[in-house]
Design a protein around this motif. Structure first.
Motif, PDB file in Angstrom:
ATOM      1  N   MET A   1      -6.188 -28.396  -1.768  1.00 40.54           N
ATOM      2  CA  MET A   1      -6.085 -26.807  -2.297  1.00 40.54           C
ATOM      3  C   MET A   1      -5.186 -26.175  -1.277  1.00 40.54           C
ATOM      4  N   GLN A   2      -4.255 -25.371  -2.259  1.00 45.25           N
ATOM      5  CA  GLN A   2      -3.326 -24.661  -1.711  1.00 45.25           C
ATOM      6  C   GLN A   2      -3.914 -23.543  -1.125  1.00 45.25           C
ATOM      7  N   ALA A   3      -3.284 -22.563  -0.228  1.00 45.51           N
ATOM      8  CA  ALA A   3      -3.985 -21.437   0.280  1.00 45.51           C
ATOM      9  C   ALA A   3      -2.744 -20.121   0.606  1.00 45.51           C
ATOM     10  N   PHE A   4      -3.129 -19.106  -0.086  1.00 45.63           N
ATOM     11  CA  PHE A   4      -2.236 -18.057   0.036  1.00 45.63           C
ATOM     12  C   PHE A   4      -2.804 -16.712   0.956  1.00 45.63           C
ATOM     13  N   THR A   5      -1.939 -15.735   1.085  1.00 46.90           N
ATOM     14  CA  THR A   5      -2.838 -14.604   1.776  1.00 46.90           C
ATOM     15  C   THR A   5      -2.223 -13.544   0.728  1.00 46.90           C
ATOM     16  N   SER A   6      -2.943 -12.418   0.629  1.00 47.75           N
ATOM     17  CA  SER A   6      -2.641 -11.450  -0.106  1.00 47.75           C
ATOM     18  C   SER A   6      -2.904  -9.948   0.356  1.00 47.75           C
ATOM     19  N   LEU A   7      -2.250  -9.179   0.498  1.00 47.43           N
ATOM     20  CA  LEU A   7      -2.442  -7.703   0.482  1.00 47.43           C
ATOM     21  C   LEU A   7      -3.286  -7.008  -0.941  1.00 47.43           C
ATOM     22  N   THR A   8      -4.536  -6.575  -0.987  1.00 48.00           N
ATOM     23  CA  THR A   8      -5.021  -6.078  -2.270  1.00 48.00           C
ATOM     24  C   THR A   8      -4.948  -4.325  -2.280  1.00 48.00           C
ATOM     25  N   GLY A   9      -4.483  -3.953  -3.408  1.00 44.80           N
ATOM     26  CA  GLY A   9      -4.484  -2.496  -3.303  1.00 44.80           C
ATOM     27  C   GLY A   9      -3.625  -1.761  -2.168  1.00 44.80           C
ATOM     28  N   GLY A  10      -4.111  -0.727  -1.639  1.00 47.68           N
ATOM     29  CA  GLY A  10      -3.038  -0.201  -0.689  1.00 47.68           C
ATOM     30  C   GLY A  10      -3.134  -0.452   0.876  1.00 47.68           C
ATOM     31  N   PHE A  11      -2.394   0.019   1.641  1.00 50.04           N
ATOM     32  CA  PHE A  11      -2.399   0.080   3.004  1.00 50.04           C
ATOM     33  C   PHE A  11      -2.647   1.490   3.486  1.00 50.04           C
ATOM     34  N   PRO A  12      -3.259   1.540   4.949  1.00 51.06           N
ATOM     35  CA  PRO A  12      -3.594   2.881   5.085  1.00 51.06           C
ATOM     36  C   PRO A  12      -2.165   3.830   5.277  1.00 51.06           C
ATOM     37  N   ARG A  13      -2.353   4.948   4.718  1.00 50.01           N
ATOM     38  CA  ARG A  13      -1.136   5.715   4.549  1.00 50.01           C
ATOM     39  C   ARG A  13      -1.043   6.531   5.770  1.00 50.01           C
ATOM     40  N   THR A  14       0.017   6.452   6.741  1.00 55.50           N
ATOM     41  CA  THR A  14       0.133   7.110   7.819  1.00 55.50           C
ATOM     42  C   THR A  14       0.333   8.430   7.974  1.00 55.50           C
ATOM     43  N   ARG A  15      -0.083   9.029   8.906  1.00 55.18           N
ATOM     44  CA  ARG A  15      -0.316  10.520   9.118  1.00 55.18           C
ATOM     45  C   ARG A  15       1.006  11.318   8.835  1.00 55.18           C
ATOM     46  N   SER A  16       1.969  10.613   9.576  1.00 58.69           N
ATOM     47  CA  SER A  16       3.531  11.111   9.273  1.00 58.69           C
ATOM     48  C   SER A  16       3.907  11.244   7.846  1.00 58.69           C
ATOM     49  N   PHE A  17       3.452  10.057   7.279  1.00 62.06           N
ATOM     50  CA  PHE A  17       3.807   9.875   5.709  1.00 62.06           C
ATOM     51  C   PHE A  17       3.249  11.036   5.041  1.00 62.06           C
ATOM     52  N   ALA A  18       1.712  11.339   5.254  1.00 62.31           N
ATOM     53  CA  ALA A  18       1.000  12.195   4.713  1.00 62.31           C
ATOM     54  C   ALA A  18       1.697  13.764   5.023  1.00 62.31           C
ATOM     55  N   ASN A  19       2.112  13.837   6.206  1.00 58.32           N
ATOM     56  CA  ASN A  19       2.741  15.268   6.373  1.00 58.32           C
ATOM     57  C   ASN A  19       3.958  15.185   5.587  1.00 58.32           C
ATOM     58  N   ALA A  20       4.853  14.177   5.445  1.00 61.78           N
ATOM     59  CA  ALA A  20       5.799  14.386   4.537  1.00 61.78           C
ATOM     60  C   ALA A  20       5.760  14.478   3.243  1.00 61.78           C
ATOM     61  N   VAL A  21       4.494  14.267   2.508  1.00 51.26           N
ATOM     62  CA  VAL A  21       4.184  14.597   1.073  1.00 51.26           C
ATOM     63  C   VAL A  21       3.990  15.774   1.206  1.00 51.26           C
TER      64      VAL A  21
ATOM     65  N   LYS B   1     -13.185 -27.183  -6.374  1.00 54.17           N
ATOM     66  CA  LYS B   1     -13.216 -26.565  -7.556  1.00 54.17           C
ATOM     67  C   LYS B   1     -11.998 -25.705  -8.007  1.00 54.17           C
ATOM     68  N   VAL B   2     -11.085 -25.399  -7.093  1.00 54.95           N
ATOM     69  CA  VAL B   2      -9.749 -24.764  -7.424  1.00 54.95           C
ATOM     70  C   VAL B   2      -8.760 -25.363  -6.697  1.00 54.95           C
ATOM     71  N   ASP B   3      -7.316 -25.369  -7.468  1.00 54.03           N
ATOM     72  CA  ASP B   3      -6.265 -25.712  -7.072  1.00 54.03           C
ATOM     73  C   ASP B   3      -5.491 -25.020  -5.745  1.00 54.03           C
ATOM     74  N   ALA B   4      -5.703 -23.610  -5.994  1.00 56.70           N
ATOM     75  CA  ALA B   4      -5.164 -22.719  -4.934  1.00 56.70           C
ATOM     76  C   ALA B   4      -6.206 -21.381  -4.747  1.00 56.70           C
ATOM     77  N   ILE B   5      -6.209 -20.809  -3.534  1.00 53.36           N
ATOM     78  CA  ILE B   5      -7.026 -19.794  -3.302  1.00 53.36           C
ATOM     79  C   ILE B   5      -6.279 -18.795  -2.564  1.00 53.36           C
ATOM     80  N   ILE B   6      -6.234 -17.726  -3.107  1.00 50.99           N
ATOM     81  CA  ILE B   6      -5.686 -16.532  -2.566  1.00 50.99           C
ATOM     82  C   ILE B   6      -6.561 -15.620  -1.473  1.00 50.99           C
ATOM     83  N   ILE B   7      -6.538 -15.824  -0.261  1.00 54.82           N
ATOM     84  CA  ILE B   7      -7.445 -14.945   0.697  1.00 54.82           C
ATOM     85  C   ILE B   7      -7.011 -13.703   0.751  1.00 54.82           C
ATOM     86  N   SER B   8      -8.066 -12.831   0.884  1.00 52.74           N
ATOM     87  CA  SER B   8      -7.899 -11.327   0.784  1.00 52.74           C
ATOM     88  C   SER B   8      -9.056 -10.519   1.346  1.00 52.74           C
ATOM     89  N   SER B   9      -8.848  -9.380   1.470  1.00 54.97           N
ATOM     90  CA  SER B   9      -9.833  -8.447   1.754  1.00 54.97           C
ATOM     91  C   SER B   9     -10.414  -8.275   0.444  1.00 54.97           C
TER      92      SER B   9
END
Lengths: 339, 323
Positions: B1-21, B287-295
């Motif tokens: 079984m192969q394994a991969f990792t993934s980000l799902t959805g967003g990553f916390p938006r930094t405060r300085s980015f929020a200030n820029a918005v 059961k599977v050929d590959a699994i993507i590990i994530s949150s």
């Protein structure tokens, strides 16, 4: 036991109120290390004095201190109760952040957290009754990460003991009206039943009027439990935000109602006539002797001048209905600690 | 079984980015200056995480939530008011449906997100990563929508049109751009299935396992839906909230070769034990050929420091799984 007589439809606030611009600047300077602890405490005292005066000038019968010393309702207590840790802010919506605490150890009561606030409020207010607000155990738990307790119920139980000690401390110093804030109460329907028990346990043995504020919530979930809140005398609920659509659900309401007549998320200032109309509608379901009037929630997100105008309008609307009640022989109501 | 990792959805938006918005919204920050901030902050934050990931998203840095600003790209939809996102202390602006819905010919907010992905993918740290673009699923879109038009009599009709006239054109639109569509579908739950016919809604969805990943989280999903959908698309399941799914995997695995396992709790700061988590995942090995590990869901519910720690955990679980 009745200690005080209040005018019919007593007016109050839910708790938070916008901080004056100068206080916000002082807090910024304090965090930059540019002013001393004494200076910021003096600024907080001055702000509370100003805000309480502002509420009283608007005609509010039962003022609060506007939570001028609190940045946020959960964070304020989590900073004081032992066992919490802060990893950093999380977003709540858009670009609005909340410093969400994590429970990493057994929680311990640190000693009085709000007594000094209450004593100062008591000192600066001219009104016989003032309101103290305290965040409830369920909401503190729901808005925290739990790394320590085996279950959320265990965590709420611990917090319930801690808040109960705080309520005792407040009463020991003379507090007569304490509002427990539980905006998260109906978030998880499957937890409401045990949450009600633990809120009762929080208020157990407290010789004061205990109000419960629940806002932006599913009242269909809450209302079947109203009679089971044996230690709660008053429910402060939000109705303006939902266009007063759910009023019929108040039929048979057995507790005092803190009726929300001001939308705190809208800058439009309601007219006194609108306020009066809403109160008249509520009185179809709740006797005037059981009715207090307040905004939906804390006003802190409004510009200060708008918050002030909203309170003035609320009181003017109440005065219109009070005149009508005089004709029915209702001029005043007793301040009841227990209902 | 192969394994991969993934980000799902967003990553916390930094405060300085929020200030820029905020400054951009007030007209105090020009477009060029804003984009400099976008790229700088996204790189700064995601660069630390990306070394642990095989699949990465745009971090949803340009998004307030799963619906916004994406719904600006849909004709017939207006931005509504704040509503709670399931049982979280997190609020989204709901879609108000005022007419027949359709993806706009020039979806500007999607274009901006693609622009960000293109800028990131040129960075050496991001080289070789597969990019996913998080988008609301049809059932979730319908669940949160307020229908103010006679075009739709019920949520099923709305969800069907969302698939045909919004998702399918979007999948076509990004097909040549090397992006995977990451469909967020928390409303694929047992209770929701009784209101909306998931089978009818998903019948016409185009794409396949390679370019459409459907991520379900929070509530217990109907097993039949998982089985049906996973035979056509890559499916992500929430094993934090629904660990019982591992009791009888054959009940919901649809003979697929790849599955995303949401094993890291994105709603609690407590760190998982990588050894234990890998052991749990080994139940799926034959059961599977590959699994993507994530949150289990978006990491935006966590403070940034903890999100980084949890991302690092994904790589540790992957290593343990390989042994």
């Amino acid at each position: 036991m009745v200690d005080y007589i209040l005018p019919a439809l007593p007016t109050s606030v839910i708790g938070s109120y916008p901080r004056p611009a100068w206080l916000r600047r002082m807090i910024k300077y304090y965090r930059m290390g540019r002013i001393s602890e004494d200076a910021i405490q003096e600024a907080y005292d001055d702000a509370v004095t100003t805000i309480v005066r502002e509420q009283e000038l608007a005609g509010v019968d039962i003022p609060a201190d506007g939570e001028q010393r609190r940045d946020e309702m959960v964070e304020y207590f989590a900073h004081q109760i032992k066992g919490f840790k802060f990893y950093g802010p999380v977003r709540v919506w858009g670009n609005n952040y909340f410093n969400k605490p994590a429970v990493v150890d057994k929680l311990e009561y640190p000693g009085p957290m709000t007594v000094e606030e209450y004593l100062f409020l008591r000192q600066v207010s001219t009104r016989p009754i003032v309101k103290v607000t305290i965040t409830g155990p369920y909401t503190i738990a729901d808005w925290s990460f739990n790394e320590y307790y085996p279950s959320k119920e265990d965590l709420v139980k611990e917090l319930s003991n801690i808040i109960n000690q705080e309520l005792h401390a407040l009463v020991d110093h003379g507090a007569q009206f304490i509002q427990i804030d539980e905006p998260a109460l109906t978030t998880h329907p499957e937890e409401v039943e045990w949450a009600v028990d633990l809120i009762n346990r929080t208020a157990k043995g407290i010789d004061a009027k205990i109000g419960l504020h629940v806002c932006y919530s599913n009242y269909d979930l809450l209302f079947p439990y109203i009679d089971e809140f044996t230690e709660i005398s008053q429910f402060a609920l939000e109705f303006a935000n939902r266009g007063f659509n759910d009023l019929h659900k108040l039929k048979g309401f057995s507790k005092e109602l803190g009726f929300g007549v001001i939308d705190v998320h809208n800058r439009r200032v309601e007219s006194p006539e609108e306020v009066a109309l809403a109160i008249r509608k509520a009185m179809k379901y709740v006797e005037p002797e059981m009715l207090y009037i307040n905004p939906d929630c804390g006003l802190k997100l409004q510009p200060r001048n708008v918050a002030k105008k909203k309170l003035e309008s609320m009181v003017r609307g109440v005065l219109m209905v009070r005149e009508e009640l005089v004709k029915r022989g209702v001029r005043s109501i007793p301040f009841r600690k227990r209902v | 079984m192969q394994a991969f990792t993934s980000l799902t959805g967003g990553f916390p938006r930094t405060r300085s980015f929020a200030n820029a918005v905020r400054r951009k919204e007030k007209g105090k920050l020009g477009v060029d200056e804003f984009w400099e901030t976008v790229v700088r902050e996204t790189k700064r934050s995601l660069a630390r995480a990306v070394r642990y990931l095989d699949y990465v998203t745009d971090g949803m840095y340009l998004c307030d939530d799963i619906f916004n600003p994406f719904i600006k790209d849909i004709e017939g939809v207006k931005r509504g008011w704040l509503v709670r996102f399931y049982d979280n202390n997190f609020f989204v602006r709901n879609p108000i449906v005022r007419g027949k819905i359709r993806l706009k010919p020039n979806p500007s907010t999607v274009d901006e997100r693609i622009r960000l992905v293109n800028l990131l993918s040129r960075e050496p740290l991001f080289a070789g990563k597969s990019f996913r673009l998080p988008i609301p699923g049809p059932l979730t879109f319908a669940d949160f929508s307020v229908i103010e038009t006679s075009e739709y009599n019920d949520n099923t009709q709305l969800a069907v049109d969302y698939v045909k006239d919004v998702l399918n054109p979007l999948i076509e639109y990004v097909r040549g751009k090397g992006l995977i569509i990451e469909i967020h579908e928390p409303s694929l739950s047992a209770s929701q299935a009784s209101i909306v016919d998931w089978n009818e809604v998903y019948r016409d969805l185009i794409g396949g396992k390679e370019n459409v990943h459907i991520i379900q989280y929070f509530n217990q999903p109907p097993l039949e839906a998982l089985q049906t959908l996973s035979s056509r698309f890559t499916i992500g399941v929430d094993l934090v909230e629904n660990p019982s799914l591992l009791d009888n995997p054959d009940d919901w695995l649809g003979g697929e070769s790849v599955i995303q396992a949401g094993v890291i709790d994105a709603r609690n700061t407590k760190l998982e034990d990588p050894q234990e988590t890998a052991k749990t995942l080994k139940q799926l090995a034959d059961k599977v050929d590959a699994i993507i590990i994530s949150s289990n869901t978006t990491l935006e519910f966590l403070p940034e420091t903890v999100a980084h720690r949890k991302t690092r955990l994904l790589a540790r679980i992957k290593n343990k799984l390989a042994r």
